[in-house]
Scaffold this motif. Structure first.
Motif, mmCIF file in Angstrom:
data_model
loop_
_atom_site.group_PDB
_atom_site.id
_atom_site.type_symbol
_atom_site.label_atom_id
_atom_site.label_comp_id
_atom_site.label_asym_id
_atom_site.label_seq_id
_atom_site.Cartn_x
_atom_site.Cartn_y
_atom_site.Cartn_z
ATOM 1 N N LYS A 178 0.821 -1.210 0.000
ATOM 2 C CA LYS A 178 0.000 0.000 0.000
ATOM 3 C C LYS A 178 0.855 1.261 0.000
ATOM 4 C CE LYS A 178 -4.038 -1.567 2.624
ATOM 5 N NZ LYS A 178 -4.977 -1.208 3.693
ATOM 6 N N VAL A 179 0.248 2.323 -0.428
ATOM 7 C CA VAL A 179 0.844 3.639 -0.254
ATOM 8 C C VAL A 179 0.616 4.056 1.203
ATOM 9 C CG1 VAL A 179 0.753 6.046 -0.961
ATOM 10 C CG2 VAL A 179 0.396 4.242 -2.660
ATOM 11 N N GLN A 216 -8.262 3.008 6.602
ATOM 12 C CA GLN A 216 -7.820 2.600 5.271
ATOM 13 C C GLN A 216 -8.928 1.983 4.455
ATOM 14 O OE1 GLN A 216 -4.538 0.133 6.437
ATOM 15 N NE2 GLN A 216 -3.062 1.764 6.176
ATOM 16 N N GLY A 217 -8.906 2.350 3.169
ATOM 17 C CA GLY A 217 -9.869 1.794 2.250
ATOM 18 C C GLY A 217 -9.413 0.453 1.728
ATOM 19 N N GLU A 218 -10.341 -0.284 1.262
ATOM 20 C CA GLU A 218 -10.044 -1.571 0.654
ATOM 21 C C GLU A 218 -10.737 -1.616 -0.690
ATOM 22 O OE1 GLU A 218 -7.663 -2.797 3.746
ATOM 23 O OE2 GLU A 218 -8.008 -3.805 1.840
ATOM 24 N N PHE A 245 -4.795 5.251 1.868
ATOM 25 C CA PHE A 245 -4.933 4.566 0.595
ATOM 26 C C PHE A 245 -5.359 3.129 0.799
ATOM 27 C CE2 PHE A 245 -3.366 7.260 -2.818
ATOM 28 C CZ PHE A 245 -2.834 8.320 -2.098
ATOM 29 N N GLY A 246 -6.141 2.645 -0.150
ATOM 30 C CA GLY A 246 -6.492 1.244 -0.153
ATOM 31 C C GLY A 246 -5.413 0.413 -0.816
ATOM 32 N N THR A 247 -5.711 -0.852 -0.953
ATOM 33 C CA THR A 247 -4.739 -1.805 -1.505
ATOM 34 C C THR A 247 -4.701 -1.764 -3.029
ATOM 35 O OG1 THR A 247 -6.463 -3.460 -1.323
ATOM 36 C CG2 THR A 247 -4.812 -3.410 0.420
#
Lengths: 115, 112
Positions: free
Chosen positions: A42-43, B3-5, B102-104
């Motif tokens: 990830k970032v 965090q998004g996924e 940020f997500g993955t």
């Protein structure tokens, strides 16, 4: 179109050495950021900077790291005594306002390789 | 964690088809942004949608936001081989000064 520029695009350094990654944010922007992305991951947020001081930092951003805006245009990330695990792509970003109100624009990144 | 996924992790489609990517997040946000990253390159900002907006368009991109479900979708219509890239959603927090989560990412491959 204004853009965030980063130099160098790729830096190779020996473990234990200090590196300075440079960024020129978009000229009228007020908020500056460093992120990193380990290959395939990830970032991750490192630090945000506003009004000549750090406004927020992550647990990754330990005493090994520092940021500076030495003049009106550059924004630098210094990594003291680099480790192998510091190898990553480092992104600089800037935004006109804080994250609540505006887009963040990212540079092309500096690929740091620690050997 | 904010965090998004993204979902799916990888998507492969034929040129001309539509691509839909989804993003879920965990807490209240001010806005959600979508970025594109070509392999080994920088993050290109695509679109920002604010928490009080439900849908936004930009060219072949359509983004929706459902704050009740804490989810967003990115639709790319009439895909092209040049759309091949990884797509990330990034959220901020309703309180706090300034970081994006940020997500993955979704890795999109458009086959010519």
């Amino acid at each position: 179109e204004p853009e965030v520029t980063q130099t160098p695009s790729h830096q190779v350094t020996q473990m234990g050495q200090e590196v300075i990654l440079r960024c020129v944010p978009i000229s009228n922007h007020l908020y500056f950021y460093w992120y990193r992305q380990i290959l395939g991951q990830k970032v991750e947020f490192l630090v945000s900077f506003y009004n000549n001081e750090i406004s927020e930092k992550s647990e990754i951003f330990d005493d090994q790291f520092s940021v500076e805006r030495p003049d009106g245009s550059n924004f630098t990330l210094k990594i003291r005594s680099t480790k192998l695990e510091d190898s990553a792509m480092y992104f600089c970003a800037s935004s006109l306002y804080g994250t609540a109100n505006t887009e963040a624009f990212f540079g092309q990144g500096t690929r740091l390789t620690v050997v | 964690s904010q965090q998004g996924e993204e979902d799916p992790q990888a998507l492969s489609i034929q040129e001309g088809e539509n691509a839909t990517m989804n993003c879920s997040y965990k807490t209240s946000i001010n806005n959600l942004q979508w970025y594109r990253q070509n392999s080994g390159r920088g993050l290109v900002h695509l679109i920002l949608i604010r928490s009080n907006e439900r849908e936004k368009h930009s060219g072949r991109l359509r983004v929706t936001l459902d704050t009740s479900k804490k989810s967003s979708s990115l639709l790319i219509t009439a895909s092209r081989a040049a759309d091949t890239a990884s797509y990330f959603c990034a959220t901020d927090e309703r309180v706090g000064v300034g970081q994006f989560y940020f997500g993955t990412g979704t890795s999109l491959t458009v086959i010519p």
